[in-house]
Design an enzyme around this catalytic site. Structure first.
Site, mmCIF file in Angstrom:
data_model
loop_
_atom_site.group_PDB
_atom_site.id
_atom_site.type_symbol
_atom_site.label_atom_id
_atom_site.label_comp_id
_atom_site.label_asym_id
_atom_site.label_seq_id
_atom_site.Cartn_x
_atom_site.Cartn_y
_atom_site.Cartn_z
ATOM 1 N N ASP A 68 43.418 32.907 43.391
ATOM 2 C CA ASP A 68 44.011 32.380 44.618
ATOM 3 C C ASP A 68 43.225 32.949 45.799
ATOM 4 O O ASP A 68 42.220 32.376 46.207
ATOM 5 C CB ASP A 68 45.488 32.772 44.646
ATOM 6 C CG ASP A 68 46.238 32.168 45.821
ATOM 7 O OD1 ASP A 68 45.724 31.215 46.427
ATOM 8 O OD2 ASP A 68 47.341 32.644 46.142
ATOM 9 N N LYS B 163 50.512 38.760 32.834
ATOM 10 C CA LYS B 163 50.826 37.974 31.651
ATOM 11 C C LYS B 163 50.246 36.581 31.747
ATOM 12 O O LYS B 163 50.217 35.839 30.775
ATOM 13 C CB LYS B 163 52.366 37.852 31.507
ATOM 14 C CG LYS B 163 53.091 39.161 31.448
ATOM 15 C CD LYS B 163 54.629 38.875 31.561
ATOM 16 C CE LYS B 163 55.347 40.164 31.869
ATOM 17 N NZ LYS B 163 56.759 39.935 32.198
ATOM 18 N N GLY B 164 49.838 36.204 32.952
ATOM 19 C CA GLY B 164 49.453 34.821 33.225
ATOM 20 C C GLY B 164 48.365 34.267 32.324
ATOM 21 O O GLY B 164 48.349 33.086 32.001
ATOM 22 N N VAL C 291 51.596 26.471 41.430
ATOM 23 C CA VAL C 291 51.727 25.791 40.135
ATOM 24 C C VAL C 291 52.319 26.722 39.071
ATOM 25 O O VAL C 291 52.230 27.951 39.190
ATOM 26 C CB VAL C 291 50.361 25.246 39.644
ATOM 27 C CG1 VAL C 291 49.869 24.128 40.561
ATOM 28 C CG2 VAL C 291 49.319 26.358 39.533
ATOM 29 N N ASP D 226 53.735 31.522 36.000
ATOM 30 C CA ASP D 226 55.190 31.561 36.140
ATOM 31 C C ASP D 226 55.654 31.414 37.569
ATOM 32 O O ASP D 226 54.898 31.618 38.516
ATOM 33 C CB ASP D 226 55.714 32.904 35.624
ATOM 34 C CG ASP D 226 55.381 34.048 36.581
ATOM 35 O OD1 ASP D 226 54.182 34.178 36.960
ATOM 36 O OD2 ASP D 226 56.288 34.790 36.976
ATOM 37 N N GLU E 254 41.137 35.238 33.487
ATOM 38 C CA GLU E 254 42.224 35.163 34.476
ATOM 39 C C GLU E 254 42.892 33.796 34.449
ATOM 40 O O GLU E 254 42.261 32.795 34.110
ATOM 41 C CB GLU E 254 41.662 35.420 35.877
ATOM 42 C CG GLU E 254 42.008 36.780 36.445
ATOM 43 C CD GLU E 254 43.466 36.918 36.882
ATOM 44 O OE1 GLU E 254 44.378 36.343 36.259
ATOM 45 O OE2 GLU E 254 43.686 37.651 37.863
ATOM 46 N N ASP E 255 44.166 33.767 34.805
ATOM 47 C CA ASP E 255 44.873 32.493 34.877
ATOM 48 C C ASP E 255 44.458 31.689 36.109
ATOM 49 O O ASP E 255 44.063 30.549 36.019
ATOM 50 C CB ASP E 255 46.401 32.709 34.854
ATOM 51 C CG ASP E 255 46.899 33.697 35.908
ATOM 52 O OD1 ASP E 255 46.072 34.303 36.627
ATOM 53 O OD2 ASP E 255 48.122 33.873 36.015
HETATM 54 P P1 IMP Z 1 44.955 36.490 44.137
HETATM 55 O O1 IMP Z 1 44.741 37.978 44.130
HETATM 56 O O2 IMP Z 1 45.469 36.000 45.476
HETATM 57 O O3 IMP Z 1 43.717 35.730 43.714
HETATM 58 O O4 IMP Z 1 46.160 36.193 43.151
HETATM 59 C C1 IMP Z 1 45.969 35.977 41.824
HETATM 60 C C2 IMP Z 1 47.238 36.142 41.028
HETATM 61 O O5 IMP Z 1 48.390 35.643 41.712
HETATM 62 C C3 IMP Z 1 47.133 35.303 39.764
HETATM 63 O O6 IMP Z 1 46.518 36.026 38.720
HETATM 64 C C4 IMP Z 1 48.570 34.944 39.479
HETATM 65 O O7 IMP Z 1 49.180 35.963 38.724
HETATM 66 C C5 IMP Z 1 49.213 34.871 40.852
HETATM 67 N N1 IMP Z 1 49.238 33.474 41.339
HETATM 68 C C6 IMP Z 1 48.480 32.944 42.320
HETATM 69 N N2 IMP Z 1 48.747 31.639 42.503
HETATM 70 C C7 IMP Z 1 49.702 31.318 41.594
HETATM 71 C C8 IMP Z 1 50.400 30.067 41.278
HETATM 72 O O8 IMP Z 1 50.181 28.984 41.851
HETATM 73 N N3 IMP Z 1 51.314 30.148 40.279
HETATM 74 C C9 IMP Z 1 51.584 31.296 39.592
HETATM 75 N N4 IMP Z 1 50.946 32.464 39.850
HETATM 76 C C10 IMP Z 1 50.023 32.486 40.847
HETATM 77 MG MG MG Z 2 47.377 36.862 37.034
#
Ligand code: IMP
Ligand code: MG
Length: 187
Positions: free
Chosen positions: A113, A53-54, A163, A169, A109-110
């Site tokens: 990370d 949903k981000g 954040v 969220d 994408e939101d």
């Molecule tokens: P990744 O696979 O580690 O890149 O994670 C990405 C997903 O984790 C994002 O699309 C978000 O849904 C969630 N996420 C990562 N960091 C944050 C944050 O700081 N706040 C909220 N959601 C996050």
């Molecule tokens: Mg996401």
């Protein structure tokens, strides 16, 4: 910003810390990204794919700044394993309605990370035969990527803090904040 009327019920939360991206900066950058996409895809109708949903807020604002006959679709994924750290093993919870064959796809994408979610999504969607596949991420957390994803469009690079706001969220809360700020509650 922080004194913007109508948001005091959220701003007053002790869980919310420093503002990382102000509402005006957010809106200005989203408009710029929309203009870039408009220029880059002038003769190709893009298909924006928002990751729920981000990316919901970002996606709908971004789409209004792309002056092209675009299409929208959404998908939802959930990652297996630990709740706070992405394992990289991702399950599709809601799949796309639109066929990607021959389409010019932009994943919206939101936040990136570790990059593992995006890496999975890119592999999965690339296998469906799009004509092109790019990524537009509102936020990229600096220095934590485990994969070397190519990010065509990036809104802001932010420090390594959790954040919330503008779609992001903590336990489903704070998505409606019109800015991005540090979450200081118990993660
Ligand atoms: P990744 O696979 O580690 O890149 O994670 C990405 C997903 O984790 C994002 O699309 C978000 O849904 C969630 N996420 C990562 N960091 C944050 C944050 O700081 N706040 C909220 N959601 C996050
Ligand atoms: Mg996401």
């Amino acid at each position: 910003m922080a004194s913007e009327p109508g948001f005091s019920h959220l701003i007053d939360s002790p869980d919310l810390g420093e503002v990382v991206v102000e509402p005006a900066a957010l809106q200005a950058r989203v408009a710029e990204l929309g203009a870039e996409i408009t220029a880059d895809y002038a003769d190709r109708a893009p298909l924006l794919i928002g990751v729920l949903k981000g990316a919901a807020m970002f996606m709908t604002d971004l789409a209004r700044h792309v002056a092209l006959p675009l299409e929208l679709d959404f998908m939802a994924v959930s990652s297996y394993g630990n709740a706070t750290r992405t394992s990289g093993v991702v399950r599709i919870v809601k799949d796309l309605d639109i066929d990607l064959t021959g389409r010019h796809v932009i994943i919206v994408e939101d936040i990136v990370d570790s990059g593992l979610t995006l890496s999975y999504l890119r592999r999965t969607l690339a296998a469906r035969g799009p004509a092109s596949l790019e990524v537009c991420a509102l936020l990229v957390r600096e220095g934590l990527q485990k994969t070397d994803e190519e990010l065509r469009y990036v809104g802001f690079r932010i420090p390594p803090k959790f954040v919330v706001g503008y779609g992001l969220d903590f336990a489903e809360k704070y998505r409606n904040l019109p800015y991005v700020c540090v979450f200081e509650g118990d993660g």
